[in-house]
Design an enzyme around this catalytic site. Sequence first.
Site, PDB file in Angstrom:
ATOM      1  CG  ASP A 262       1.970  -7.001  -4.272  1.00 42.63           C
ATOM      2  OD1 ASP A 262       1.945  -5.759  -4.233  1.00 42.63           O
ATOM      3  OD2 ASP A 262       2.841  -7.700  -3.694  1.00 42.63           O
ATOM      4  CG  HIS A 263       1.644  -7.225  -0.032  1.00 39.32           C
ATOM      5  ND1 HIS A 263       2.501  -7.646   0.972  1.00 39.32           N
ATOM      6  CD2 HIS A 263       2.351  -6.366  -0.782  1.00 39.32           C
ATOM      7  CE1 HIS A 263       3.666  -7.021   0.841  1.00 39.32           C
ATOM      8  NE2 HIS A 263       3.609  -6.238  -0.225  1.00 39.32           N
TER       9      HIS A 263
ATOM     10  CG  ASP B 226       2.026 -10.374   3.504  1.00 37.00           C
ATOM     11  OD1 ASP B 226       2.060  -9.154   3.269  1.00 37.00           O
ATOM     12  OD2 ASP B 226       2.579 -10.908   4.494  1.00 37.00           O
TER      13      ASP B 226
ATOM     14  CD  GLU C 164       6.337  -9.277   3.890  1.00 39.24           C
ATOM     15  OE1 GLU C 164       5.677  -9.028   2.866  1.00 39.24           O
ATOM     16  OE2 GLU C 164       6.407  -8.506   4.859  1.00 39.24           O
TER      17      GLU C 164
ATOM     18  CG  HIS D 224       5.120  -1.560   0.853  1.00 42.40           C
ATOM     19  ND1 HIS D 224       4.582  -2.434   1.765  1.00 42.40           N
ATOM     20  CD2 HIS D 224       5.609  -2.342  -0.138  1.00 42.40           C
ATOM     21  CE1 HIS D 224       4.726  -3.674   1.369  1.00 42.40           C
ATOM     22  NE2 HIS D 224       5.344  -3.651   0.200  1.00 42.40           N
TER      23      HIS D 224
ATOM     24  CB  ALA E  86      12.199  -2.078  -5.307  1.00 44.76           C
ATOM     25  CB  SER E  87       9.112   2.847  -5.557  1.00 44.05           C
ATOM     26  OG  SER E  87       8.370   2.139  -6.505  1.00 44.05           O
TER      27      SER E  87
HETATM   28  O1  TD3 Z   1       6.527  -3.788  -2.622  1.00 44.53           O
HETATM   29  C1  TD3 Z   1       5.735  -3.161  -3.326  1.00 44.53           C
HETATM   30  C2  TD3 Z   1       6.187  -1.893  -4.045  1.00 44.53           C
HETATM   31  O2  TD3 Z   1       6.496  -0.912  -3.127  1.00 44.53           O
HETATM   32  P1  TD3 Z   1       6.877   0.591  -3.585  1.00 44.53           P
HETATM   33  O3  TD3 Z   1       6.707   0.712  -5.077  1.00 44.53           O
HETATM   34  O4  TD3 Z   1       5.904   1.481  -2.859  1.00 44.53           O
HETATM   35  O5  TD3 Z   1       8.303   0.810  -3.167  1.00 44.53           O
HETATM   36  N1  TD3 Z   1       4.463  -3.605  -3.495  1.00 44.53           N
HETATM   37  O6  TD3 Z   1       4.126  -4.812  -2.979  1.00 44.53           O
HETATM   38  C3  TD3 Z   1       3.455  -2.824  -4.206  1.00 44.53           C
HETATM   39  C4  TD3 Z   1       2.259  -2.490  -3.294  1.00 44.53           C
HETATM   40  C5  TD3 Z   1       2.683  -1.709  -2.094  1.00 44.53           C
HETATM   41  C6  TD3 Z   1       2.221  -0.253  -2.098  1.00 44.53           C
HETATM   42  O7  TD3 Z   1       2.834   0.511  -3.082  1.00 44.53           O
HETATM   43 NA    NA Z   2       9.430   2.270  -1.576  1.00 44.68          NA
HETATM   44 ZN    ZN Z   3       5.146  -5.159  -1.164  1.00 40.52          ZN
END
Ligand code: TD3
Ligand code: NA
Ligand code: ZN
Length: 283
Positions: free
Chosen positions: A81-82, A103, A133, A179, A209-210
């Site tokens: 991720d990233h 990314d 991205e 995020h 998405a959280s």
């Molecule tokens: O897109 C996300 C998830 O973002 P989030 O769960 O914070 O909404 N991520 O890539 C996870 C890492 C980012 C820091 O949490």
């Molecule tokens: Na979020």
């Molecule tokens: Zn992210």
Amino acid sequence: MLVTGIEILEKAHKEGYAVGAFNTSNLEITQAIVEAAEETKSPVIIQVSEGGLKYAGIETISAIVRTMAEKASVPIALHLDHGTDFNTVMKCLRNGWTSVMMDASKLPLEENIKVTKTVVQIAHGMGVSVEAEIGKIGGTEDNITVDEREAAMTDPEEALKFAKETGVDYLAIAIGTAHGPYKGEPKLDFDRLKKIKEMLNIPLVLHGASGVPEEAIKKAVSLGINKINIDTDIRQAFARRLRDLLEKDREVYDPRKILGPCKDAMKEVIKQKMILFGAAGKA
Ligand SMILES: O=C(COP(=O)(O)O)N(O)CCCCO
Ligand code: NA
Ligand SMILES: [Zn+2]
């Protein structure tokens, strides 16, 4: 079974559902994700950020995830991720990742295209799929103004050029999420999402998405989002259960009796996401 990201996302793209991509950095979070996937019969993407690699060690977290994924009865991909550092992406490829995100969204478009194209060529040569991205998905802590967030959103024409020139397998787009925890309610630009999906016709990724309301998630999935990143909601489920458990039991000291219930709390949150995204039963 351990599979590539595109094997999971190509099916989601064709059938119109989304797959959860959940961050891990240790044994218990990985257990929560795998158990949730088994219990809901969902394909799932287990992802590790660069911070997670530093915390757990790249070989160690790879061994934990790959071992559990290979034993699982549902399809599981191991994703970076990233990945902002090219050499980190290369190290993950060498350590058995089955999907990587290059990314380079902070670079100018042409430079983002250049480095992503290189990673796609190398990763595809190794049978690994690639996410990139376009647009800027910031953090809620970034105190940027609303119209700055608007300006950071993905431009459909740029996204089309980017996808064509890089050959990327799935694309993270900025349509109003961020995020971390939200202060207010995020406003997603659904028209922008619809346009990008129609033009690119590849799996699309929603970051941050959280904290996005369920109705907005459902609408985003109906408009073509196929990978949904969740980290903060899992962290908060862990911390809530931990605080509650230690307040109620001042004597407990066995880590398994503390981390086990926290694992279960994270698992329940993850299961609900898999059902909401439409991944449940698709394994
Ligand atoms: O897109 C996300 C998830 O973002 P989030 O769960 O914070 O909404 N991520 O890539 C996870 C890492 C980012 C820091 O949490
Ligand atoms: Na979020
Ligand atoms: Zn992210």
